[in-house]
Write an enzyme that holds these catalytic residues in place. Structure first.
Site, PDB file in Angstrom:
ATOM      1  N   ILE A 109       0.856  -1.056   0.111  1.00  0.00           N
ATOM      2  CA  ILE A 109       0.155   0.088  -0.110  1.00  0.00           C
ATOM      3  C   ILE A 109       0.807   1.150   0.012  1.00  0.00           C
ATOM      4  O   ILE A 109       2.029   1.181   0.785  1.00  0.00           O
ATOM      5  CB  ILE A 109      -1.038  -0.076   1.348  1.00  0.00           C
ATOM      6  CG1 ILE A 109      -1.744   1.427   1.228  1.00  0.00           C
ATOM      7  CG2 ILE A 109      -0.127   0.047   2.646  1.00  0.00           C
ATOM      8  CD1 ILE A 109      -2.695   1.154   2.454  1.00  0.00           C
ATOM      9  N   SER A 110       0.643   2.175  -0.801  1.00  0.00           N
ATOM     10  CA  SER A 110       1.718   3.222  -0.825  1.00  0.00           C
ATOM     11  C   SER A 110       1.544   4.012   0.352  1.00  0.00           C
ATOM     12  O   SER A 110       0.878   3.945   0.867  1.00  0.00           O
ATOM     13  CB  SER A 110       1.105   4.089  -2.127  1.00  0.00           C
ATOM     14  OG  SER A 110       1.208   3.545  -3.484  1.00  0.00           O
TER      15      SER A 110
END
Ligand code: SAH
Length: 218
Positions: free
Chosen positions: A63-64
């Site tokens: 997940i960024s």
């Protein structure tokens, strides 16, 4: 997913940190302040969900980092009701932020498990996002053109297929470079035949794998 007083407090501090790091778009900050990021990471990492860092999700993906999500979203300058295409649904956090801002979001993911889990998460939050399983490097022609295109994986170049699916006046944000390091590109479609490109700061994303991305190593 349970959203407690503690989560809300942590989210508020994350928003303050992003403001300090230069994010100024109120709509972006509001969405980050509202979406429970702890519901998008695996249980073991939920305590770290409001730190400004990327975290592992299934299928070896990530997940960024919240700053990256905020930076890319701010560049899109999306308004309520506009269509946005995302390549790389992953946890669906980025898609949730865009949907919360009122965008009509279309998102493609090539890992079946992530695609399935994303659908459940978004439904739990009552957010409507159109999801597709497959290779996003070819875009999603049926719903084109898009006012915004956001690629959340590292690409070796800007795929022509995506450029052609941009609306006139539309924007695309895409990290372009090697597997190790990329620069954020902001592409704008000026008219039918012309695009401009600005090269912004460096990032490190997981690879975009597909026909117009990097080859599959497996
Ligand atoms: N936007 C995501 C970030 C996930 S990381 C989030 O908010 O969590 C990037 C994702 O891109 C990974 O899940 C990876 O599987 C996916 N991906 C890589 N190549 C792709 C392709 N060609 N088409 C669609 N998704 C791709």
């Amino acid at each position: 997913m349970l959203d407690t007083f503690i989560h809300k407090g942590k989210r508020k501090r994350l928003v303050e940190l992003l403001e300090k790091k230069g994010i100024s778009d109120e709509a972006v900050l509001e969405a980050i302040g509202a979406i429970p990021r702890h519901g998008f990471v695996e249980g073991a990492f939920s305590a770290e969900a409001y730190e400004d860092k990327a975290l592992p999700i299934h299928a070896g993906q990530t997940i960024s980092q919240p700053f990256t999500v905020a930076f890319q979203t701010q560049l899109l300058q999306i308004k309520k009701g506009q269509k946005v295409l995302e390549i790389g649904t992953g946890s669906a956090y980025q898609a949730a932020i865009l949907a919360k801002m009122g965008a009509k979001v279309y998102s493609i993911e090539r890992e079946a498990r992530l695609h399935r889990e994303a659908a459940v998460r978004l439904e739990d939050l009552g957010l409507e996002v159109m999801l597709k399983y497959g290779d996003g490097t070819q875009g999603w022609l049926e719903n084109a053109p898009y006012q915004g295109i956001i690629v959340t994986a590292a690409s070796p170049s800007v795929p022509d297929s995506l450029m052609k699916q941009m609306a006139i006046g539309g924007r695309m944000v895409i990290p372009v470079g090697s597997l190790e390091k990329q620069r954020m590109y902001l592409v704008k479609r000026v008219n039918r035949a012309e695009w401009t490109k600005e090269i912004l700061q460096s990032f490190k994303f997981v690879p975009l794998i597909g026909r117009f991305g990097f080859p599959d190593q497996d």
